[in-house]
Design a protein around this motif. Structure first.
Motif, PDB file in Angstrom:
ATOM      1  N   SER A   1      30.333  -3.057   4.773  1.00 41.76           N
ATOM      2  CA  SER A   1      30.614  -1.821   5.489  1.00 41.76           C
ATOM      3  C   SER A   1      29.434  -1.407   6.346  1.00 41.76           C
ATOM      4  O   SER A   1      28.297  -1.796   6.099  1.00 41.76           O
ATOM      5  CB  SER A   1      30.950  -0.700   4.503  1.00 41.76           C
ATOM      6  OG  SER A   1      32.105  -1.016   3.762  1.00 41.76           O
ATOM      7  N   THR A   2      29.742  -0.627   7.359  1.00 43.34           N
ATOM      8  CA  THR A   2      28.710  -0.072   8.221  1.00 43.34           C
ATOM      9  C   THR A   2      28.530   1.399   7.893  1.00 43.34           C
ATOM     10  O   THR A   2      29.489   2.169   7.928  1.00 43.34           O
ATOM     11  CB  THR A   2      29.093  -0.225   9.703  1.00 43.34           C
ATOM     12  OG1 THR A   2      29.131  -1.608  10.021  1.00 43.34           O
ATOM     13  CG2 THR A   2      28.096   0.471  10.597  1.00 43.34           C
ATOM     14  N   ALA A   3      27.299   1.791   7.576  1.00 46.07           N
ATOM     15  CA  ALA A   3      27.036   3.196   7.288  1.00 46.07           C
ATOM     16  C   ALA A   3      27.144   4.007   8.561  1.00 46.07           C
ATOM     17  O   ALA A   3      26.754   3.545   9.637  1.00 46.07           O
ATOM     18  CB  ALA A   3      25.642   3.353   6.677  1.00 46.07           C
ATOM     19  N   PRO A   4      27.679   5.222   8.476  1.00 48.10           N
ATOM     20  CA  PRO A   4      27.858   6.031   9.680  1.00 48.10           C
ATOM     21  C   PRO A   4      26.534   6.590  10.174  1.00 48.10           C
ATOM     22  O   PRO A   4      25.650   6.902   9.372  1.00 48.10           O
ATOM     23  CB  PRO A   4      28.766   7.162   9.206  1.00 48.10           C
ATOM     24  CG  PRO A   4      28.441   7.302   7.754  1.00 48.10           C
ATOM     25  CD  PRO A   4      28.142   5.913   7.274  1.00 48.10           C
TER      26      PRO A   4
ATOM     27  N   ARG B   1      27.366  11.227  13.942  1.00 48.11           N
ATOM     28  CA  ARG B   1      28.787  10.984  14.215  1.00 48.11           C
ATOM     29  C   ARG B   1      29.553  12.310  14.147  1.00 48.11           C
ATOM     30  O   ARG B   1      29.518  13.007  13.139  1.00 48.11           O
ATOM     31  CB  ARG B   1      29.387  10.005  13.212  1.00 48.11           C
ATOM     32  CG  ARG B   1      30.874   9.719  13.518  1.00 48.11           C
ATOM     33  CD  ARG B   1      31.637   9.235  12.306  1.00 48.11           C
ATOM     34  NE  ARG B   1      31.325   7.859  12.003  1.00 48.11           N
ATOM     35  CZ  ARG B   1      31.737   7.250  10.873  1.00 48.11           C
ATOM     36  NH1 ARG B   1      32.434   7.901   9.979  1.00 48.11           N
ATOM     37  NH2 ARG B   1      31.425   5.996  10.650  1.00 48.11           N
TER      38      ARG B   1
ATOM     39  N   ASP C   1      30.663   0.890  14.476  1.00 48.88           N
ATOM     40  CA  ASP C   1      30.918   2.324  14.611  1.00 48.88           C
ATOM     41  C   ASP C   1      30.878   2.734  16.078  1.00 48.88           C
ATOM     42  O   ASP C   1      29.829   3.064  16.622  1.00 48.88           O
ATOM     43  CB  ASP C   1      29.900   3.128  13.809  1.00 48.88           C
ATOM     44  CG  ASP C   1      30.383   4.549  13.566  1.00 48.88           C
ATOM     45  OD1 ASP C   1      31.073   5.091  14.450  1.00 48.88           O
ATOM     46  OD2 ASP C   1      30.105   5.105  12.495  1.00 48.88           O
TER      47      ASP C   1
ATOM     48  N   THR D   1      38.171   8.913   5.198  1.00 46.06           N
ATOM     49  CA  THR D   1      36.891   8.253   5.442  1.00 46.06           C
ATOM     50  C   THR D   1      36.251   8.768   6.728  1.00 46.06           C
ATOM     51  O   THR D   1      35.051   9.060   6.769  1.00 46.06           O
ATOM     52  CB  THR D   1      37.083   6.737   5.522  1.00 46.06           C
ATOM     53  OG1 THR D   1      37.590   6.259   4.269  1.00 46.06           O
ATOM     54  CG2 THR D   1      35.778   6.020   5.841  1.00 46.06           C
TER      55      THR D   1
ATOM     56  N   GLY E   1      32.432   8.737   5.864  1.00 40.53           N
ATOM     57  CA  GLY E   1      32.205   7.587   4.997  1.00 40.53           C
ATOM     58  C   GLY E   1      31.998   6.308   5.785  1.00 40.53           C
ATOM     59  O   GLY E   1      32.274   6.245   6.988  1.00 40.53           O
ATOM     60  N   PRO E   2      31.528   5.257   5.135  1.00 40.26           N
ATOM     61  CA  PRO E   2      31.286   3.990   5.822  1.00 40.26           C
ATOM     62  C   PRO E   2      32.577   3.308   6.241  1.00 40.26           C
ATOM     63  O   PRO E   2      33.593   3.381   5.540  1.00 40.26           O
ATOM     64  CB  PRO E   2      30.528   3.163   4.785  1.00 40.26           C
ATOM     65  CG  PRO E   2      30.938   3.743   3.470  1.00 40.26           C
ATOM     66  CD  PRO E   2      31.140   5.208   3.720  1.00 40.26           C
TER      67      PRO E   2
ATOM     68  N   GLU F   1      34.849  -3.443   6.588  1.00 42.85           N
ATOM     69  CA  GLU F   1      35.047  -4.679   7.342  1.00 42.85           C
ATOM     70  C   GLU F   1      36.481  -5.141   7.148  1.00 42.85           C
ATOM     71  O   GLU F   1      37.055  -4.975   6.066  1.00 42.85           O
ATOM     72  CB  GLU F   1      34.070  -5.756   6.852  1.00 42.85           C
ATOM     73  CG  GLU F   1      34.216  -7.089   7.571  1.00 42.85           C
ATOM     74  CD  GLU F   1      33.196  -8.107   7.102  1.00 42.85           C
ATOM     75  OE1 GLU F   1      33.584  -9.000   6.314  1.00 42.85           O
ATOM     76  OE2 GLU F   1      32.029  -8.008   7.511  1.00 42.85           O
TER      77      GLU F   1
END
Length: 386
Positions: free
Chosen positions: A2-5, A9, A334, A366, A371-372, A375
């Motif tokens: 996952s990509t952290a936000p 954002r 993101d 999310t 949230g992240p 994928e």
């Protein structure tokens, strides 16, 4: 992975309500239509109802179903694609609609006739002739289809007759009536990707010399008549969504409109016929549609028609669908700041997300909570209804 936000954002515009005719949406997030092939004999079961209801319960404002076959012999070639006809299928859809509504969501079906691409998913009855405006599959170009299928399908067939056109138009109207009676909140039409309605728009598949072909305005006549007939059948309350695209599955480099003026010819006729929202299918939602402007395809759809539009294509992901299918996965990316910027500017009104809705049924939650992003893994997320 996952990509952290990012800390900055902001997606406030995504969670503003929207009214489209009688349809009230709590937010602008749409589950994009994705073929799941999970309805044996064309009948959606309890698992299909639960699958769509999970996205509604997760906060998604509008669910657009996978392509649903209208009642025509060559509308769809996969026996597990759902139908919008037959007592069992319609009972199944009523259960789907009830489940989505109980979860607080709204849902529209995407009515589908594959047209020239009939036979792409599986072996078909050779006695049946695919519906092709001029008997053409389309000049093969950049495509994901195997070479053997392309070679077989590129062979010309007969052009559609007036009787064919009448039958298909009637089938669309009957499917729309069935959907309205089942309680759906609107009607969506698949008019892109090289399927039947799009095949009339694309000059490479429509070389007719009668009233259904010729210049771009004439090539738009049959899809516009289908829209108008549906509007007359369902009345003024239900919204009509229309998915269109420049690219085709026969050739990802194809275009129906070379300029904004040409796009206005096509979409203007469809808007006049009764379309409320244009679902602009692009491989990347923010890719400029025409030289000289950074407006997306959804942005131009809204600009030239004054109607609402929905953007779709690689939202939250780093690779378009064709590339992610080849690789088997797509990393999270993101790009939601760009989504927010364009939504806030009024470039488009809705944001359709496909693959991330498979990876995360609670995608709306999310996004709202920062949230992240997940994928997308095709082997996991396309394998079953979850």
């Amino acid at each position: 992975m996952s990509t952290a936000p990012p800390a900055d954002r902001v997606i406030d515009s995504l969670f503003r309500p929207l009214q489209v005719r009688s349809l009230s949406l709590a937010n602008r997030l749409v589950m994009s239509p994705m073929t799941r092939s999970a309805s044996p004999g064309g009948v959606p079961g309890e698992d299909v109802a639960a699958y769509y209801a999970r996205r509604a319960a997760g906060g998604t404002g509008l669910v657009v179903t996978e392509g649903v076959a209208i009642e025509h012999p060559t509308a769809v070639d996969e026996p597990r694609v759902p139908h919008m006809y037959g007592a069992q299928a319609l009972a199944g859809w009523r259960a789907v609609v009830d489940a989505v509504h109980a979860a607080g969501g709204r849902i529209v079906p995407q009515l589908w006739h594959v047209g020239p691409l009939w036979g792409a998913m599986c072996d078909v009855d050779p006695a049946l002739v695919p519906m092709r405006p001029s008997g053409r599959w389309g000049t093969p170009g950049v495509t994901s289809y195997p070479a053997a299928y392309v070679e077989r399908s590129a062979a010309p067939t007969r052009a559609m007759t007036e009787a064919d056109l009448d039958e298909v138009r009637t089938a669309y109207v009957r499917a729309a009536r069935n959907a309205a009676d089942a309680g759906f909140d609107g009607i969506a039409l698949h008019g892109g990707h090289g399927y039947l309605l799009d095949a009339f728009l694309w000059g490479d598949t429509n070389t007719r010399t009668d009233r259904w072909g010729g210049d771009l305005r004439a090539r738009t006549r049959f899809p516009a008549e289908v829209v108008a007939a549906i509007r007359a059948e369902v009345g003024p309350d239900l919204p009509i969504f229309f998915r269109f695209s420049q690219h085709k599955q026969q050739d990802y480099t194809a275009r129906i409109a070379q300029t904004p003026d040409e796009l206005e010819v096509v979409l203007g006729a469809l808007a006049d016929a009764g379309v409320d929202v244009f679902d602009a299918s692009a491989r990347r939602f923010d890719e400029p549609a025409f030289p000289g402007s950074d407006l997306s395809l959804a942005g131009w759809a809204k600009k030239v028609t004054g109607k609402m539009s929905s953007a779709v294509g690689s939202v939250g992901l780093g690779a378009p669908m064709r590339e992610s299918r080849a690789a088997g996965a797509a990393a999270a990316h993101d790009n939601l700041g760009e989504v927010e910027r364009r939504l806030a500017a009024g470039e488009f009104d809705l944001v359709s997300v496909g693959r991330l809705h498979l990876a995360d049924p609670t995608l709306a939650h999310t996004l709202r909570t920062g949230g992240p992003l997940p994928e997308f893994d095709r082997s996991v997320h396309e394998a079953t209804l979850t």
